[in-house]
Design a protein around this motif. Structure first.
Motif, PDB file in Angstrom:
ATOM      1  N   GLU A  14      -2.100   8.702  -3.920  1.00 56.64           N
ATOM      2  CA  GLU A  14      -1.189   8.317  -2.849  1.00 56.64           C
ATOM      3  C   GLU A  14      -1.526   6.883  -2.449  1.00 56.64           C
ATOM      4  O   GLU A  14      -2.693   6.522  -2.354  1.00 56.64           O
ATOM      5  CB  GLU A  14      -1.342   9.257  -1.650  1.00 56.64           C
ATOM      6  N   TYR A  15      -0.487   6.066  -2.223  1.00 58.07           N
ATOM      7  CA  TYR A  15      -0.740   4.669  -1.893  1.00 58.07           C
ATOM      8  C   TYR A  15       0.125   4.207  -0.729  1.00 58.07           C
ATOM      9  O   TYR A  15       1.152   4.791  -0.404  1.00 58.07           O
ATOM     10  CB  TYR A  15      -0.505   3.765  -3.105  1.00 58.07           C
ATOM     11  N   LYS A  16      -0.332   3.119  -0.127  1.00 51.04           N
ATOM     12  CA  LYS A  16       0.432   2.423   0.901  1.00 51.04           C
ATOM     13  C   LYS A  16       0.337   0.943   0.575  1.00 51.04           C
ATOM     14  O   LYS A  16      -0.754   0.393   0.455  1.00 51.04           O
ATOM     15  CB  LYS A  16      -0.137   2.695   2.288  1.00 51.04           C
ATOM     16  N   VAL A  34       5.403   3.222   0.583  1.00 50.56           N
ATOM     17  CA  VAL A  34       4.414   4.287   0.488  1.00 50.56           C
ATOM     18  C   VAL A  34       4.854   5.216  -0.639  1.00 50.56           C
ATOM     19  O   VAL A  34       6.053   5.447  -0.817  1.00 50.56           O
ATOM     20  CB  VAL A  34       4.317   5.067   1.819  1.00 50.56           C
ATOM     21  N   TYR A  37       8.400   7.020  -4.406  1.00 54.92           N
ATOM     22  CA  TYR A  37       8.062   6.187  -3.250  1.00 54.92           C
ATOM     23  C   TYR A  37       9.228   6.089  -2.283  1.00 54.92           C
ATOM     24  O   TYR A  37      10.352   6.459  -2.591  1.00 54.92           O
ATOM     25  CB  TYR A  37       7.623   4.794  -3.689  1.00 54.92           C
ATOM     26  N   ASN A  94       6.123   2.266   6.323  1.00 58.73           N
ATOM     27  CA  ASN A  94       4.669   2.391   6.295  1.00 58.73           C
ATOM     28  C   ASN A  94       4.197   3.713   6.896  1.00 58.73           C
ATOM     29  O   ASN A  94       3.029   3.898   7.146  1.00 58.73           O
ATOM     30  CB  ASN A  94       4.006   1.204   6.999  1.00 58.73           C
ATOM     31  N   ASP A  95       5.122   4.630   7.109  1.00 58.33           N
ATOM     32  CA  ASP A  95       4.810   5.945   7.648  1.00 58.33           C
ATOM     33  C   ASP A  95       4.561   6.900   6.487  1.00 58.33           C
ATOM     34  O   ASP A  95       5.464   7.158   5.688  1.00 58.33           O
ATOM     35  CB  ASP A  95       5.978   6.436   8.511  1.00 58.33           C
ATOM     36  N   ASP A  96       3.352   7.405   6.387  1.00 63.52           N
ATOM     37  CA  ASP A  96       3.020   8.261   5.252  1.00 63.52           C
ATOM     38  C   ASP A  96       3.354   9.737   5.478  1.00 63.52           C
ATOM     39  O   ASP A  96       2.916  10.601   4.732  1.00 63.52           O
ATOM     40  CB  ASP A  96       1.566   8.087   4.843  1.00 63.52           C
ATOM     41  N   SER A  97       4.184  10.043   6.464  1.00 59.23           N
ATOM     42  CA  SER A  97       4.528  11.437   6.766  1.00 59.23           C
ATOM     43  C   SER A  97       5.389  12.084   5.678  1.00 59.23           C
ATOM     44  O   SER A  97       5.509  13.310   5.647  1.00 59.23           O
ATOM     45  CB  SER A  97       5.237  11.537   8.115  1.00 59.23           C
ATOM     46  N   LEU A 103       4.807  11.799   2.392  1.00 57.65           N
ATOM     47  CA  LEU A 103       4.068  11.892   1.135  1.00 57.65           C
ATOM     48  C   LEU A 103       4.149  13.280   0.511  1.00 57.65           C
ATOM     49  O   LEU A 103       4.197  13.404  -0.714  1.00 57.65           O
ATOM     50  CB  LEU A 103       2.609  11.482   1.327  1.00 57.65           C
TER      51      LEU A 103
END
Length: 140
Positions: A82-84, A91, A109, A113-116, A118
């Motif tokens: 997982e990346y940002k 993300v 992707y 920038n919200d990784d919710s 993923l």
């Protein structure tokens, strides 16, 4: 200077993904996960997500995709990462698959920038793999 070089390499990889140079075949050779459709390029998309596949060379691509940098953080978890990427405000989740003896990165992707979201990317990758009889390999 090293950070700028990595940024340029990451940008180049993203450009290649965007152009859709895939030796394994066109995205039309693959079945799309639910609610993703073939995009105008060589990827599947919906309003929030994009899923693409691109050739992968561990010697030249590993450090740019699977190592932290100034604007890029990544967490490798066995066969996914997982990346940002704050530079491009993106993300996502990456995995490596082998097709006909060659390696490819499959990436899901979304912008922001919200990784919710993923977990949804992970679900799309799992569905893509199941539909296309692909098995991610360990990222080491």
């Amino acid at each position: 200077m090293k950070g700028i070089l990595k940024i340029l390499i990451v940008a180049s990889v993203l450009l290649i993904v965007g152009v859709g140079v895939v030796a394994a075949g066109d995205m039309s050779d693959f079945q799309a996960p639910s609610d993703l459709e073939k995009g105008s390029g060589n990827y599947f998309e919906n309003d929030d997500f994009e899923l693409s596949i691109n050739s992968y060379n561990k010697e030249s691509d590993y450090d740019t995709l699977f190592k932290d940098d100034v604007d890029y953080s990544v967490t490798v978890m066995g066969d996914t990462a997982e990346y940002k990427d704050t530079l491009v405000d993106q993300v996502g989740v990456l995995e490596i698959v082998e097709i006909d003896g060659k390696y490819y990165v499959v990436e899901c992707y979304f912008d922001g920038n919200d990784d919710s979201k993923l977990s949804e990317c992970n679900d799309y990758l799992s569905e893509f793999n199941e539909l296309n009889s692909l098995e991610p390999i360990s990222i080491d």
